[in-house]
Design a protein around this motif. Sequence first.
Motif, short mmCIF file in Angstrom:
data_model
loop_
_atom_site.label_atom_id
_atom_site.label_comp_id
_atom_site.label_asym_id
_atom_site.label_seq_id
_atom_site.Cartn_x
_atom_site.Cartn_y
_atom_site.Cartn_z
N GLY A 1 0.82 -1.19 0.00
CA GLY A 1 0.00 0.00 0.00
C GLY A 1 0.86 1.24 0.00
O GLY A 1 1.96 1.26 0.56
N VAL A 2 0.37 2.29 -0.65
CA VAL A 2 1.09 3.56 -0.73
C VAL A 2 0.32 4.63 0.04
O VAL A 2 0.78 5.16 1.04
N LEU A 3 -0.89 4.94 -0.42
CA LEU A 3 -1.71 5.99 0.17
C LEU A 3 -3.17 5.62 -0.03
O LEU A 3 -3.52 4.89 -0.95
N CYS A 4 -4.00 6.23 0.80
CA CYS A 4 -5.44 6.04 0.66
C CYS A 4 -6.14 7.34 1.00
O CYS A 4 -5.67 8.10 1.86
N ILE A 5 -7.24 7.61 0.30
CA ILE A 5 -8.04 8.78 0.62
C ILE A 5 -9.47 8.32 0.85
O ILE A 5 -10.03 7.56 0.05
N SER A 6 -10.06 8.77 1.95
CA SER A 6 -11.43 8.39 2.27
C SER A 6 -12.41 9.20 1.42
O SER A 6 -12.03 10.14 0.72
N SER A 7 -13.67 8.85 1.53
CA SER A 7 -14.68 9.56 0.74
C SER A 7 -14.80 11.01 1.18
O SER A 7 -15.23 11.86 0.39
N TYR A 8 -14.43 11.31 2.41
CA TYR A 8 -14.53 12.69 2.92
C TYR A 8 -13.18 13.40 2.91
O TYR A 8 -13.05 14.48 3.47
N GLY A 9 -12.18 12.80 2.27
CA GLY A 9 -10.90 13.48 2.07
C GLY A 9 -9.81 13.16 3.08
O GLY A 9 -8.72 13.71 2.99
N GLY A 10 -10.10 12.31 4.02
CA GLY A 10 -9.07 11.91 4.97
C GLY A 10 -8.01 11.07 4.30
O GLY A 10 -8.31 10.25 3.42
N ILE A 11 -6.75 11.29 4.68
CA ILE A 11 -5.64 10.63 4.02
C ILE A 11 -4.92 9.71 4.98
O ILE A 11 -4.65 10.07 6.12
N ARG A 12 -4.61 8.52 4.50
CA ARG A 12 -3.85 7.56 5.27
C ARG A 12 -2.62 7.14 4.46
O ARG A 12 -2.74 6.78 3.28
N TYR A 13 -1.47 7.21 5.08
CA TYR A 13 -0.24 6.74 4.46
C TYR A 13 -0.02 5.28 4.85
O TYR A 13 0.02 4.95 6.03
N TYR A 14 0.18 4.44 3.85
CA TYR A 14 0.51 3.04 4.10
C TYR A 14 2.03 2.86 4.14
O TYR A 14 2.54 1.97 4.79
N ALA A 15 2.74 3.70 3.40
CA ALA A 15 4.19 3.56 3.27
C ALA A 15 4.88 4.81 3.80
O ALA A 15 4.71 5.90 3.25
N ASP A 16 5.70 4.65 4.84
CA ASP A 16 6.42 5.80 5.39
C ASP A 16 7.39 6.39 4.37
O ASP A 16 7.71 7.58 4.43
N SER A 17 7.86 5.56 3.46
CA SER A 17 8.87 6.00 2.50
C SER A 17 8.38 7.09 1.55
O SER A 17 9.19 7.74 0.89
#
Length: 121
Positions: free
Chosen positions: A47-63
């Motif tokens: 995983g690299v990144l994810c964005i929720s339907s309301y714009g929240g961002i989650r990083y899967y990769a610290d790199s």
Amino acid sequence: QVQLVESGGGLVQPGGALRLSCAASGFTLNYYAIGWFRQAPGKEREGVLCISSYGGIRYYADSVKGRFTISRDNAKNTVYLQMNSLKPEDTAVYYCASKSGSNCSHQNRYWGQGTQVTVSS
């Protein structure tokens, strides 16, 4: 027919930038989280990144923190992955996936076919 199509990959020199697009058809992205993943030769998909339907961002990769960003344009039914300061280790096939719900904790449901990113001088 539900479809996700990635585009924007290519060959770029170290330190360069690319913007990948993930365009959806057959369903509305607005209600779903979208993730970007990548798979380098000989390695497992990560995983690299994810964005929720309301714009929240989650990083899967610290790199990729500080170099990659994710955004969405619901009017265009498209999610973008902006990649800056690219490194050779970013070389991979990049995939987008629609989650089964609105946040990034949901399971991956639909996958695109992938787009190749090669970082090399």
